[in-house]
Design a protein around this motif. Structure first.
Motif, mmCIF file in Angstrom:
data_model
loop_
_atom_site.group_PDB
_atom_site.id
_atom_site.type_symbol
_atom_site.label_atom_id
_atom_site.label_comp_id
_atom_site.label_asym_id
_atom_site.label_seq_id
_atom_site.Cartn_x
_atom_site.Cartn_y
_atom_site.Cartn_z
ATOM 1 N N TYR A 172 -13.264 11.419 0.713
ATOM 2 C CA TYR A 172 -14.233 11.072 -0.542
ATOM 3 C C TYR A 172 -13.904 9.757 -1.147
ATOM 4 O O TYR A 172 -14.793 9.218 -1.743
ATOM 5 C CB TYR A 172 -14.010 12.047 -1.623
ATOM 6 N N ALA A 173 -12.566 9.386 -1.256
ATOM 7 C CA ALA A 173 -12.398 8.042 -1.752
ATOM 8 C C ALA A 173 -11.680 6.902 -0.881
ATOM 9 O O ALA A 173 -10.998 7.548 -0.129
ATOM 10 C CB ALA A 173 -11.470 8.023 -3.045
ATOM 11 N N LYS A 174 -12.302 5.991 -0.765
ATOM 12 C CA LYS A 174 -11.826 5.032 0.217
ATOM 13 C C LYS A 174 -10.326 4.715 0.019
ATOM 14 O O LYS A 174 -9.712 4.273 -1.002
ATOM 15 C CB LYS A 174 -12.398 3.541 0.087
ATOM 16 N N ARG A 175 -9.628 4.744 0.966
ATOM 17 C CA ARG A 175 -8.142 4.461 1.162
ATOM 18 C C ARG A 175 -7.840 3.206 1.193
ATOM 19 O O ARG A 175 -8.338 2.335 1.640
ATOM 20 C CB ARG A 175 -7.426 5.262 2.433
ATOM 21 N N GLU A 176 -6.927 2.592 0.119
ATOM 22 C CA GLU A 176 -6.237 1.579 -0.160
ATOM 23 C C GLU A 176 -4.763 1.480 0.397
ATOM 24 O O GLU A 176 -4.502 1.005 1.540
ATOM 25 C CB GLU A 176 -6.394 1.152 -1.512
ATOM 26 N N ILE A 177 -4.167 2.242 -0.489
ATOM 27 C CA ILE A 177 -2.372 2.426 -0.095
ATOM 28 C C ILE A 177 -1.981 3.804 -0.531
ATOM 29 O O ILE A 177 -2.474 4.397 -1.668
ATOM 30 C CB ILE A 177 -1.619 1.416 -1.041
ATOM 31 N N VAL A 178 -1.453 4.468 0.356
ATOM 32 C CA VAL A 178 -1.080 5.809 0.164
ATOM 33 C C VAL A 178 0.643 5.621 0.603
ATOM 34 O O VAL A 178 0.646 5.401 2.039
ATOM 35 C CB VAL A 178 -1.624 7.018 0.746
ATOM 36 N N LYS A 179 1.715 5.936 0.018
ATOM 37 C CA LYS A 179 2.845 6.062 0.535
ATOM 38 C C LYS A 179 3.599 7.427 0.044
ATOM 39 O O LYS A 179 3.456 7.771 -1.035
ATOM 40 C CB LYS A 179 3.530 4.966 0.048
#
Length: 349
Positions: free
Chosen positions: A19-26
């Motif tokens: 649903y939300a555009k991925r930028e950074i996930v750690k």
């Protein structure tokens, strides 16, 4: 409340929401363990650090090094998670691999998603589905999302990815192979693997193969599907096995004249497939060195989960080709998974 919100964000990424555009996930020290209870998959997960950056909106959480915990269940495409006092429910798409999951064990994984690269690393992974178990030790992956905002690792990596493992093993009713220094290279056009010190265990015997190289046309469209994978390989593929240095409990070869010969050594095996036509070349020792050349047609029967090999030509210095071909196949595959009728060989998948 913040911790529970973070847990919900993590579960959203695990079940493939976009649903939300991925930028950074750690995610740090991610652990997942599941088991099958009847038709329901039950799972537990934990992690120590979680950081998300969606277009500058930064969320991070940790519990001073202590793990954050949650549990979930999957039944009939229904995904249910319990995170402290919060719950989360959604319906998975029919092709989501979590639906067929029998068991999954992931240890201390480090996951990093950003708009330019998706990478992950774990000391150990074991996943089982549909009577097949895949395990890996010291697994690392790096995949190029090509601007795709999806957090689905399988979709991204099956189009553009490099995977490496110190060891990797595949076990099902047909094959048991343990590889070392495993590498996989995936592009939209090709899936290729390279491994060394490969051990094939079948019919009570272990065969050590020094080198294994294989590549197939990449027939996978989105998520992994065995029919798409096989379709790509039958369009074009190349398999080479070299350096047969050890065979324990050497199998006996029953020739048509009823005499037994010792299958003492296989020098190499090469298989090329093009548009459902196959050509096998091998040099083996059956009391003396002989060249084995076999060609024919190969067909996948998905409704029966069978590969059908119809031999059309053979050149084997006077030894029946189908017998030697069957003997070579039994070096790598369980005998119960192979049947031979006339000049046709059936391999259960």
């Amino acid at each position: 409340m913040t911790k529970n919100f973070i847990k919900i964000c993590l579960l959203l990424s695990l079940v493939g929401q976009t649903y939300a555009k991925r930028e950074i996930v750690k995610i740090s020290n991610l652990n997942i363990a599941t088991n099958k209870d009847g038709g329901t998959t039950l799972g537990k997960l934990s992690w120590t650090d979680f950081n998300v950056d969606f277009g500058g909106n930064i969320i991070s959480a940790n519990n001073q090094g202590e793990p954050l915990n949650g549990s979930f269940s999957i039944n009939d495409q229904k995904f249910n998670a319990k995170l402290s006092f919060a719950t989360y429910k959604t319906e998975l798409s029919v092709d989501n691999p979590l639906i067929t999951l029998d068991h999954l064990h992931l240890k201390d994984a480090q996951v990093n998603f950003d708009k330019d690269e998706m990478s992950f690393e774990t000391p150990s992974l074991k996943i089982g589905t549909n009577n097949t178990t895949v395990s890996a030790k010291s697994l690392k992956g790096s995949c190029d999302p090509k601007g795709d905002p999806s957090t689905d690792i399988d979709i991204v990596c099956l189009s553009n990815g490099d995977l490496k493992a110190q060891q990797a093993q595949l076990i099902n009713d047909t094959i048991n192979i343990l590889t070392n220094s495993f590498k996989a290279y995936i592009t939209p056009a090709t899936i290729a693997i390279d491994a060394s010190k490969n051990v094939f265990s079948s019919n009570g015997a272990d065969t050590l193969v020094a080198k294994l190289k294989a590549d197939c046309s990449n027939g996978i469209r989105t998520r992994f599907n065995i029919e798409d994978f096989i379709s790509g390989c039958l369009k074009e593929s190349h398999i080479a096995l070299d350096g047969f240095s050890q065979i324990k409990e050497v199998p006996k070869l029953q020739l048509e004249n009823k005499e037994l010969a010792n299958l003492q050594d296989i020098k190499y095996v090469k298989v090329d497939i093009n548009e459902n036509r196959f050509f096998l070349l091998s040099r083996i020792r059956v009391l003396f060195l002989v060249n084995l050349k076999v060609s024919g047609e190969i067909e996948h029967l998905p409704e029966d989960e069978i590969l059908k090999l119809k031999i059309s030509k053979a050149y084997i210095a006077g030894i029946p080709a189908k017998t030697l071909t069957l003997s070579i196949l039994q070096t790598f595959l369980e005998e119960d998974s192979i049947q031979i009728k006339g000049d046709t060989i059936y391999i259960a998948l």
